[in-house]
Design a protein around this motif. Sequence first.
Motif, mmCIF file in Angstrom:
data_model
loop_
_atom_site.group_PDB
_atom_site.id
_atom_site.type_symbol
_atom_site.label_atom_id
_atom_site.label_comp_id
_atom_site.label_asym_id
_atom_site.label_seq_id
_atom_site.Cartn_x
_atom_site.Cartn_y
_atom_site.Cartn_z
ATOM 1 N N GLU A 61 0.849 -1.183 0.151
ATOM 2 C CA GLU A 61 -0.118 -0.043 -0.066
ATOM 3 C C GLU A 61 0.896 1.235 0.043
ATOM 4 N N LYS A 111 -0.598 5.994 9.245
ATOM 5 C CA LYS A 111 -1.621 5.447 8.681
ATOM 6 C C LYS A 111 -2.785 4.967 9.503
ATOM 7 N N GLY A 116 -10.325 6.010 8.179
ATOM 8 C CA GLY A 116 -10.503 5.284 7.045
ATOM 9 C C GLY A 116 -11.589 5.830 5.876
ATOM 10 N N GLU A 117 -11.765 5.173 4.908
ATOM 11 C CA GLU A 117 -12.576 5.572 3.966
ATOM 12 C C GLU A 117 -14.147 5.612 4.362
ATOM 13 N N GLY A 118 -14.628 6.601 3.951
ATOM 14 C CA GLY A 118 -16.332 6.863 4.570
ATOM 15 C C GLY A 118 -16.376 6.765 5.994
ATOM 16 N N ASP A 119 -17.206 5.982 6.312
ATOM 17 C CA ASP A 119 -17.511 6.124 7.922
ATOM 18 C C ASP A 119 -16.565 4.717 8.587
ATOM 19 N N LYS A 120 -15.753 4.503 8.115
ATOM 20 C CA LYS A 120 -14.505 3.502 8.685
ATOM 21 C C LYS A 120 -13.799 4.166 9.744
ATOM 22 N N SER A 134 -4.577 13.066 9.331
ATOM 23 C CA SER A 134 -5.506 13.111 8.195
ATOM 24 C C SER A 134 -4.986 14.001 7.282
ATOM 25 N N THR A 137 -0.222 14.154 3.259
ATOM 26 C CA THR A 137 -0.153 13.243 1.992
ATOM 27 C C THR A 137 0.588 12.036 2.363
#
Length: 254
Positions: A61, A111, A116-120, A134, A137
């Motif tokens: 990743e 990280k 996370g993405e969305g509501d994660k 957050s 970059t």
Amino acid sequence: MAARLGMQDACDCRETAATTEVSGIALRLTQYLRPRALAGLAAGLMLCAAGPLMAQEAAKEEGPLKPDLKAGQETVEEVCAACHGADGNSQIPQNPKLAGQHAEYIRKQLKDFAPGEGDKPAARVNAVMGAFASQLTPQDVVNVAAFFASQKLEPTAAHNAESMELGRNIYRGGIPGKGVPACAACHGPAGDGMPAQYPALHGQFAEYTQAQLVAFRDGTRTNNHPMAAIAIRMTDPEIKAVSDYIAGLRSEAH
């Protein structure tokens, strides 16, 4: 950057090398530890076996970003220095020293702090660190981690002579009767850790190490399941003793 840390990454081709490194540590430790410590060491090495796989996943990743130490220093001075020091040598026991820490470990933790993405939810929940992480970059993360890793650690020290023996026994040999493995099995006899897998611990604030073990035990830190499984078996005095012992460890590399 209020309390950053984290865990690991490596590429697929490093799995064999990582396994070899674990074996090398085992050989060194058998000469270093007393016979009664070997049961804890063996248990610890079994837990360590999962490290290369987690490192592989993180490496896939991360991508081939190259660190820019100058840019990393600029970001640290702007964002991280107030809590962790301009060179990663925090003066605040609640905020870890990051100087000399493995870059892979720092990247993994940054990280994990980021939502996370969305509501994660974030893998490692910390409101302050989450807000900072957050905004970084992927290149910022690589730069900052590399800069901290390049700095020289100014270690803290152990302070409690009364608990030294208990802390030493736990670190070197674990607590066999409770299924607690030796810390040295994964973090090394001097607390140097293993790049891309296990963080360096030597010279870290006892207060910080203690707080993280308690967080693992109580379920408020959930981004390392093996550590949670270990910490849940430890009492407050055991955690405090081994944390203080770790503060007094010194790197074999220096």
